[in-house]
Structure formats: C-alpha cells, structure tokens
Write an enzyme that holds these catalytic residues in place. Structure first.
Site, PDB file in Angstrom:
ATOM      1  CG  LEU A 266     -16.521   4.938  -5.319  1.00 38.55           C
ATOM      2  CD1 LEU A 266     -16.554   3.894  -4.271  1.00 38.55           C
ATOM      3  CD2 LEU A 266     -17.665   4.960  -6.221  1.00 38.55           C
ATOM      4  CG  ASP A 267     -15.964  13.562  -4.498  1.00 35.31           C
ATOM      5  OD1 ASP A 267     -14.891  14.013  -4.657  1.00 35.31           O
ATOM      6  OD2 ASP A 267     -16.761  14.130  -3.589  1.00 35.31           O
ATOM      7  CB  ALA A 268     -15.699  13.098  -0.554  1.00 32.08           C
ATOM      8  CD  GLU A 304     -11.101  12.714  -2.910  1.00 27.13           C
ATOM      9  OE1 GLU A 304     -10.315  13.538  -2.813  1.00 27.13           O
ATOM     10  OE2 GLU A 304     -12.406  12.643  -2.963  1.00 27.13           O
ATOM     11  CG  HIS A 333      -0.468  15.787   1.379  1.00 26.43           C
ATOM     12  ND1 HIS A 333      -1.221  16.306   0.263  1.00 26.43           N
ATOM     13  CD2 HIS A 333      -1.761  15.393   2.129  1.00 26.43           C
ATOM     14  CE1 HIS A 333      -2.486  16.303   0.523  1.00 26.43           C
ATOM     15  NE2 HIS A 333      -2.761  15.790   1.562  1.00 26.43           N
ATOM     16  N   GLY A 401      -7.030  23.464  -7.419  1.00 28.51           N
ATOM     17  CA  GLY A 401      -8.356  24.229  -7.349  1.00 28.51           C
ATOM     18  C   GLY A 401      -8.561  24.793  -5.994  1.00 28.51           C
TER      19      GLY A 401
END
Length: 614
Positions: A266-268, A304, A333, A401
């Site tokens: 599930l994007d963003a 996500e 990170h 990207g």
C-alpha cells in the site's frame, strides 16, 4: 459490490458504475456497433445495465448527463491509453495452472522489487518470465511489481513512449497496456506460482495521477479536507465516501482474487486520511482476511509509511488496523548514512552506528524521539511486534530515484561498502527487500521518468522536481523526466551479473540468502534471541543470534580504518563461516582466525564483516 464491465459469458455483459450525483448515466458502446443504453440506479448511487451482444473486446464509454463521455473509472483494460474507450474483458478465459500453489509465510519472504518497463529490454510482463529461474537461483521467492495501473503515454510499447514509474496511474483496475495488459499479467503470475515465486503488487490508494484523471466527473472521490503531496486527498471519510471505499476495497480484492496476486504493498499509507470510526485500512484488512478464509490461503497487506506507527500492524483487539506488515524507512536511513556519510534532508536525523543497532533491535530508530528534520517528536516503540512484520532494504525505487541523478549505492560507496549493505539487510531478523540489479551491483541509475502528452503538465513536473532538489540544497540539473534517453539509461545491464566483480557480488548475495535460510539461529527471527551493540567511535556493529545450541556472531566494520575487537565468547569455540575480506570475495585476503576462542582478539580491515558460528 463489484463494479466495472463484468462479462457474464454468451456475449452478455453487466455494466456497473458508481455516480451518485449525476442526473443520468448511459453506457455508450462504440465497438463493434454503436449503441447507447441508459443505466438504472439504486439508492446508493450505483447504475447498472445488463446488455446483450457485447463480445469480449467491445469498446465503451460512459455518457454523463447526456453530454460528457469518459472511460470507465473501473475499466479493466485501456488498450488505447488513458483518454480513450475502455475494453470489455473476459476474466474467465484464462486457464490457470497454479492450483498447487501455497502462500509463502511472511518470515520466509525474500522480496525483489522491480519496474516492469526497465527490468528487461522488452519491458513487458511476459519478458519477466524467463528471468524467474535466475531469481530463484539467487534465493528470491517473491517479486514486487511497481504499480501497473494504466498510466499515460504516447506509444504502444515502452520504447515508443510509455515511460512512468506507475504512481501516475489513473485506472487502478487496468493493467498497463504496453506491459501486456490483463493476459500478460496473468501469464506472469501463473508462471511465478508454477516455479515457486510469490507476486506482490504495489497499489496506490492515496492519489490518482494527473493525466487521464476523469474519476471526479463520476462522483465525490476527492476531499479538500486533507492535502497530499500530489493534491487533494481521496475521500474516505466525508459524505458519499462509502462508494469511494468500495472502489478501493474491490480493487484490492480484484488483484488478489482474479489475478492470484499474493500480497499488496500500500503506497504512502501515511497519506491515506480517514477520521471515521473504522479506518479504511482496517476495513480493507477485514475484507482481505475474509477472502483469505474463502480461498483457503493467506493474502497479505503491507503498508509503506514513514510514520513509525505500530497501529497499522497491531491487531484490532488492541486498537490496530490489522495489516500484516509495514516498511521500515529508519533501517534504510540508518544504514545509508553510516555507509555514505550523507546528512542532508531527512538524512540529517541519522548517521550513527548506534541508530543502526537500535533498528536491528527494535525496528524503528525514532520511538518518540526528537527529530531535527521534522522539528517535532516522532514515532513510537514497536518492540512488541515481531520482526516479520517489518520490511527492510538498503535500496529501493524511492531512495534511488528521488536523488538528483538517481544514483544507486554502486555509485556512492566502495565495493566493500556494497558487501556490508548486503549482509546488513540479508542477515537482519526482518523481511529483506532487494531493488532490481542490486544483487550484482548494477551501475545504471534509476531516475524519475514520465511520458505525459500535456506540455503544461510536463513543464509542471520539471519545475516541481527542480524545486524539490533545491529544497535539499542540491546543485546541478536533474535529468529531464520526459526524455526517452532518461528512461533508456535506467534499463538493467543483465550481462554484468556474469562478469568479474558483479558476478562475485551476486554469489555473495546468494550465499547470504542461503545462510539466512539454513542456519537455525538465523531461521528463528524474533527479538528475544539476539543481542546487538555497537562501538560508536569505531563504527563497529556486533550482533549475536541463537537458537537452542546454535549461535552466530557477526561483526561489521563500517569504518574506513582497521578496528580491533575482543568478543566475550564465554568459553565457546567458534568456526568462521564467512569473511568478506577473503580473496574469494575480492578482498585482500583474510587475517582473521578460522577458530575463535575466549582469548581471541580480532582486527577487522576497513569496511568488512565476518561471521562465526558455533
């Protein structure tokens, strides 16, 4: 409630669309013969008509209020692109051959993210099939496809103009035509399952792309109450939201049920806004769980998000949404900054070896700690959640990207650094994700690319990208996202995986995956059977994992200087299993003992790791 053009057989099709505010809606058949059929509406705003003489391949539009015509928001196929007619598809015509397929449990997944258009020279679903055996040989057992819902372009194949990451899709039910459409996607999933490979699909439920976005003409799909980085949010909690929620839930079930997809990313998800009593993600999880029970196999939902919020994956019994897993950006990170030393943008919150150690122990680095970048306290502890609910990586499409030049780690760190990234991810207790080509050190960048037809929109994207990089205080010009050359540069160079240092790196990835699968101390992945600490001044990370009488000890030196360390082995004898400085892995030759005792002192060369077991 199923929506779209559902072919019933015998050239009969049921058309169903949600449009609660229009005075009239008709389905306009434009091929094989022109006809106009009015829809009958129910109280919830769903219009439907069952129409004869509609063979598969028929083309149609919806006519709103006797004047405007648009493609079907729930179109299963857009053969001529986002602005043209929708196509009737016989979903039952494909003969599946994956009846023996069983779902792979979360804790066994090794995920490989790929972009269909750049993964192969052909850029299609079926072109992936010959590569499945190579990925299986590496140890991959799940591919994750970046979004494949129909997006804009000006050609019939990627080489002719369809260039997009997929997050600009406007038809969530229509597999991208130039990738191979419905038939091509089903062939890919079928082949994957026959060979033992799961398929994860990246879906976008937080926004719609800008070009070909006609869905608002049909109903109140958007709300101004919230804003996303891409504009107005999708309406999940305001008036008429039930039709919007059904649109998204049916889409998820469609991929899992009709295409045999195993899991959805599930994007963003942090940009899916809902203040209702039952969050859309919780309702989605409930519906997918019901499907799992009906189908007799488990389907997964993984979010996500960078909110560091355990609510998404905790059970409903404790107030959670009940999703199966979520991305762990903190892990990325932490490892990225330790390897590269970068400290701009959100990276300013990271950079210490102790943060990486904390992520190994607890998943999130920020657990209600002050974030300098966010200027507020951030995150919560998820130490109560098992490691298999978190997916970690050293590279993915976003983190590569969204750089100015789209550089992979290959261009940012040494070869020894690439080996360190591999071991850190693959021997973690979490679900590892690799980004296509990472396993052999692919040098090609992965840049942002589009193929819009609206010149104003193209210029808007260019300016937006430039402003975004200026905010990061990055000098220079980003590659033109509209350029065919930008897209071409991102194609993988598959021949490299059999050459020199690239082949050696591939073999190291393969060995690490085998160790993860075969050593009992790695196979048991929980938080109570590990110890992790670091020596910050030396940038040395040390972790020990165990299961019954099996133990492993791994030392990772992220420093560019030699580091000495005396492990406390409590009388045990340890055998060296893997040393990144061995000549086999293009190191200078190991100086570390094959056998460790409680009196041993180790000196690790710069940017190296060693693994011992007992």
């Amino acid at each position: 409630m199923k929506i779209g053009a559902n072919y019933l057989g015998n050239n009969c099709c049921e058309f169903k669309v949600w449009s609660p505010l229009r005075e009239s809606v008709a389905v306009k058949i434009i091929f094989p013969e022109e006809r106009l059929i009015d829809l009958e509406f129910d109280q919830q705003g769903y219009g439907r008509a069952t129409v004869e003489n509609i063979p598969p391949g028929s083309r149609y539009l919806y006519q709103l209020d006797n004047q405007f015509t648009y493609p079907d928001p729930a179109s299963y196929s857009q053969p001529d692109g986002v602005h043209q007619a929708s196509e009737v598809i016989d979903q039952n015509s494909f003969i599946w051959q994956d009846q023996e397929w069983k779902s792979i449990s979360l804790d066994e997944l090794i995920v490989y993210e790929l972009h269909v258009g750049t993964f192969t020279p052909e850029g299609t679903f079926t072109a992936i099939i010959p590569r499945i055996s190579e990925l299986l040989d590496l140890g991959i057992n799940a591919i994750e496809l970046m979004p494949i819902g129909q997006f804009p372009g000006d050609g019939l194949r990627p080489a002719e103009g369809y260039r997009n990451w997929g997050y600009d899709g406007t038809y969530l039910y229509a597999p991208q035509n130039c990738y191979g459409g419905v038939e091509g996607l089903k062939k890919l999933v079928n082949a994957c399952h026959q060979q033992g490979m799961a398929v994860i699909l990246d879906v976008v439920y937080n926004h719609f792309g800008p070009e070909g976005n006609y869905i608002a003409q049909f109903g109140p799909y958007f709300t101004e109450r919230y804003q996303t980085p891409w504009g107005s949010a999708i309406n999940y909690d305001q008036a008429y939201c039930q039709g919007v929620r059904n649109f998204v839930i049916e889409n998820a079930l469609y991929w899992l049920r009709d295409f045999h997809i195993d899991a959805l990313r599930l994007d963003a998800a942090d940009n899916i806004f809902d203040l209702g009593a039952k969050h859309i993600l919780q309702e989605l999880a409930d519906q997918v769980n019901q499907l799992s029970q009906q189908q007799g196999r488990k389907f997964y939902l993984m979010a996500e998000t960078d909110l560091n919020d355990g609510k998404l994956i905790r059970s409903k019994a404790v107030g959670g949404y009940g999703l199966d897993g979520q991305w762990c950006d903190d892990f990325h990170h932490a490892i990225h900054t330790v390897l590269t030393g970068e400290n701009i943008g959100y990276y300013q919150d990271y950079g210490s070896c102790e943060q990486l150690a904390k992520s190994y122990r607890e998943s999130f680095v920020y657990t209600w700690d002050y974030s300098q970048n966010r200027k507020r306290f951030h995150g919560e502890s998820v130490a109560d959640c098992p490691p298999h609910q978190f997916l970690v990586f050293s590279q993915n499409h976003d983190q590569i990207g969204n750089r100015l030049l789209g550089e992979r780690l290959t261009a940012l760190v040494s070869y020894e650094g690439l080996k360190l990234a591999a071991v850190t991810v693959l021997l973690s207790p979490y679900i590892p994700l690799l980004f296509m080509g990472e396993e052999y050190g692919e040098p090609a960048p992965f840049q942002y690319f589009i193929s819009h037809s609206d010149q104003d929109l193209i210029e808007g994207v260019r300016k937006g990208r430039k402003a975004e990089f200026e905010a990061f205080h990055l000098a220079g010009e980003a590659p033109d996202p509209q350029s065919q050359e930008t897209f071409n540069q991102c194609k993988l160079n598959w021949q490299l995986k059999r050459q020199g240092k690239h082949q050696v790196l591939w073999e190291l990835y393969q060995i690490l995956i085998q160790l993860r699968r075969n050593i009992p101390a790695f196979k048991l992945r929980d938080r109570t059977h590990q110890e992790v600490h670091c020596i910050e001044e030396d940038k040395l990370l040390v972790f020990r994992r165990w299961f019954e009488d099996y133990q492993v000890l791994c030392l990772l030196n992220f420093s560019k200087n030699p580091v000495s360390y005396s492990p406390n082995l409590i009388g045990k004898t340890w055998q060296k299993r893997l040393d990144s400085n061995d000549k086999k892995w293009l190191g200078s030759g190991s100086n570390l003992p094959e056998i460790l005792t409680d009196t041993s002192e180790l000196t690790l060369v710069p940017e190296s790791f060693v693994l011992y077991e007992t």
